[in-house]
Design an enzyme around this catalytic site. Structure first.
Site: not given
Ligand code: X8Z
Ligand code: ZN
Length: 637
Positions: A377-378, A407-408, A411, A435, A536, A546
């Site tokens: 996961h990024a 997105h990254e 940050h 975010e 998450h 988010y």
């Molecule tokens: O987890 C993330 C980012 C890293 S903070 C890529 N996002 C959420 C997800 O993928 O569930 C961005 C969008 C929502």
């Molecule tokens: Zn993020």
């Protein structure tokens, strides 16, 4: 056919304690309780405090300032150690590396728990604003508070790390030979869900990925119990209340804010859902996708049904318009992972930001390595809270990941602009701000911009082309909203005890049904643990951020477009190259968390209130299109 590959949407960073990894930050505020010595010093190893001055009088402003200075130094040491260990494990998941993360996070948890209690001694002190702000932020500076009891603290640190590692190394399918081709990882499940049109193949991948989660269930239950005990030890009712306290308002006010924003956008979501359902009904048959019911979760092109851009090809409004899919362009123009990141960096630099440091290019992980497990996961990092910027991401060469890279880097650029500040100020104005930054820039990645980068050969200003682009955007931005909301509604319920362990999965699907209008494609039971199949949850990264980011990014976009002198509809604006927009953005980033978030919002957008108005404005053409398409249909479920 959908696009052949679509990808990892990414995910955030873990963090048993807090801020560390890229995408995380912390919760907030609470009331005083517990009496410790005003100048207590907290020992990281034991979590015990040693009195420096046993004076019974009210502590002085100078003592408060000295206290936060000491906390700052200690947090720098502990969080840097934790984040180094976490980076090592995230890029090479092994038992040994996980044990090092657990040990480091146990230390910082011990310290911070005691420091929070000590900070309460300064309640009411008339110190300078920076000191008062840090005292406040300290009390909300952890997403995982640990119990005072050292044995339980150790157990919690180990459980949290274990859950995170389990997710990162999860495999599904036939793993009798773990290296065999039938034993698959998350990326392969995502690939199938995003590209297949075969109902049964989609279902197998959807179910297959979810087999990774049931073993997490007992661990998660224990994790919630221990986290709650830790929350009570520092004066909160439960972990959820601690998380909701991080928004410069009471937890109840925050809940009401989330609901208010959701009500603003719910009609738009319902329209999008209605149209997507009808199109999927045409494709798979109304026996599979009922015209007045919920959409089966495996048919929207995303493993978690959280964003739906991969069904765009099934819904293209006007096929006679030029393609807006950049994936082919990226491949044709021979973009590799490095060039994708360089190009995204170029956007930030065009606004007047500094290039990323050389160490970013040397230390980041862009490509999924062979032969070892990594957390794919990024995430974005400042490992030493001193400009040691990195990203970790298993990049695929396609549009979705091109956006995620922005997105990254959002940050990273936040970090770059505030790393000289005290540790507790090294965070977003609230976590939704963090975010939302990269996403804001990505809103300016318009067809015209992409053409100028050599990624689209043909563009069109025909209103029909506008609708195509709006639908693609809506499938990403609007479709996400109820998902963004419900993840923490589930966790708040789990932490408060409203959702009991024996109903974890049923409660999850109740929320998915109610908010998203999405249904499990096969019967689920309490033998499943579907929340655990979403990063998450095992990584303990709060999710309300988010949802907020989806709303805030349009507020930021509108304000920056104004600064850039844009005229015309919001969806036609690109801030690329605007130093005026960059200056405004930079000023807000540099504030970090040093002021309550309404001040930061005011600095950039001239308002102190979060508002979905700009998002609705951006999507005006789409709303119009959807209401025409949905005529004669019964929307809702
Ligand atoms: O987890 C993330 C980012 C890293 S903070 C890529 N996002 C959420 C997800 O993928 O569930 C961005 C969008 C929502
Ligand atoms: Zn993020």
């Amino acid at each position: 056919m959908r696009k052949p590959s679509s990808p990892p949407l990414v995910l955030a960073a873990l963090a048993s304690s807090l801020v560390l990894l890229g995408c995380s930050q912390k919760p907030a505020g609470a009331k005083a309780d517990g009496k410790a010595d005003p100048q207590a010093k907290t020992d990281a190893k034991s979590g015990e405090t040693a009195a420096v001055d046993a004076g019974a009088d009210k502590p002085t402003p100078e003592q408060a300032k000295a206290f936060v200075t000491e906390v700052d130094a200690k947090l720098r040491e502990l969080w840097t150690a934790e984040s180094k260990a976490a980076w090592t494990n995230a890029t090479d998941i092994t038992d040994e590396h996980a044990a090092a993360v657990a040990a480091a996070s146990e230390q910082s948890m011990a310290y911070i728990g005691q420091a929070i209690k000590d900070a309460r001694e300064f309640d009411g002190v008339e110190a300078d604003p920076d000191t008062l702000r840090q005292l406040h932020l300290l009390k909300v500076a952890t997403t995982l508070p640990a119990p005072n009891d050292p044995a339980k603290r150790k157990e919690l640190a180990e459980t949290a790390t274990k859950l995170d590692s389990m997710y990162g190394s999860a495999k599904w399918g036939d793993c009798s030979d773990p290296r065999g081709p039938a034993c698959k990882d998350m990326g392969q499940a995502m690939e199938i869900i995003s590209s297949s049109d075969d109902y049964d193949e989609l279902l197998a991948a959807w179910e297959g990925w979810r087999t990774v989660a049931p073993p997490m269930r007992p661990l998660y239950q224990r994790f919630a119990e221990l986290g709650n005990e830790g929350a009570r030890d520092i004066g909160y009712k439960d972990v959820g209340e601690l998380w909701r306290s991080g928004y410069d308002m009471t937890p109840a006010e925050f809940e009401a804010e989330m609901e208010r924003l959701w009500q603003q956008v719910k009609p738009l979501y319902t329209q999008l859902h209605c149209h997507a359902r009808a199109k999927l009904g045409e494709k798979y048959g109304v026996d599979k996708v009922p015209a007045d019911g919920m959409i089966p979760a495996h048919l929207v092109g995303n493993l978690w049904a959280q964003e739906w851009p991969n069904i765009y090809d099934d819904m293209i409004p006007y096929k006679d318009q030029p393609s807006i899919d950049v994936t082919e362009g990226l491949k044709k123009a021979k973009f590799d992972e490095h060039k994708m990141v360089k190009t995204a960096e170029g956007f930030f630099v065009s606004l007047g930001m500094d290039p990323l440091p050389d160490s970013f290019w040397e230390r980041s992980l862009f490509v999924q390595p062979e032969g070892r497990d990594v957390q794919c996961h990024a995430s974005a990092w400042d490992v030493d809270y001193n400009n040691d910027l990195r990203i970790k991401m298993c990049i695929k060469i396609d549009m979705e990941d091109f956006v995620t890279i922005h997105h990254e880097l959002g940050h990273n650029y936040y970090y770059q602009n505030y790393y000289t500040k005290p540790m507790l100020f090294q965070a977003g104005a609230n976590d939704g701000f963090h975010e939302g930054i990269g996403d804001t820039l990505a809103l300016s990645v318009t067809p015209a911009y992409l053409q100028s980068m050599g990624l689209l050969s043909e563009i069109s200003e025909d209103p029909k082309a506008v609708i195509n682009k709006q639908l693609a955007d809506g499938l990403e931005k609007i479709a996400f909203l109820p998902f963004g909301l419900l993840i923490d509604r589930w966790r708040w319920g789990v932490f408060s005890g409203e959702i009991k362990p024996e109903e974890y999965n049923a409660a999850w699907w109740k929320l998915r049904n109610e908010y998203q209008g999405v249904a499990a494609p096969v019967e689920r039971s309490e033998a499943d643990f579907d929340p655990g199949a979403k990063y998450h949850i095992p990584a303990n990264t709060p999710y309300a951020r988010y949802f907020l980011a989806r709303i805030l990014q349009f507020q930021f976009h509108k304000a920056l477009c104004d600064a850039a002198g844009h005229e015309g509809p919001l969806h036609t604006c690109s801030i690329y190259g605007s130093k005026e927009a960059g200056k405004k953005l930079k000023a807000m980033l540099a504030m970090g968390a040093s002021q309550p978030w309404p001040a930061a919002l005011e600095a950039i957008a001239g308002t102190r209130k979060m508002d979905a108005g700009p998002m609705l404005e951006y999507f005006e053409p789409l709303q119009e299109y959807l209401s025409q398409e949905n005529q004669g249909r019964t929307c809702g479920w």
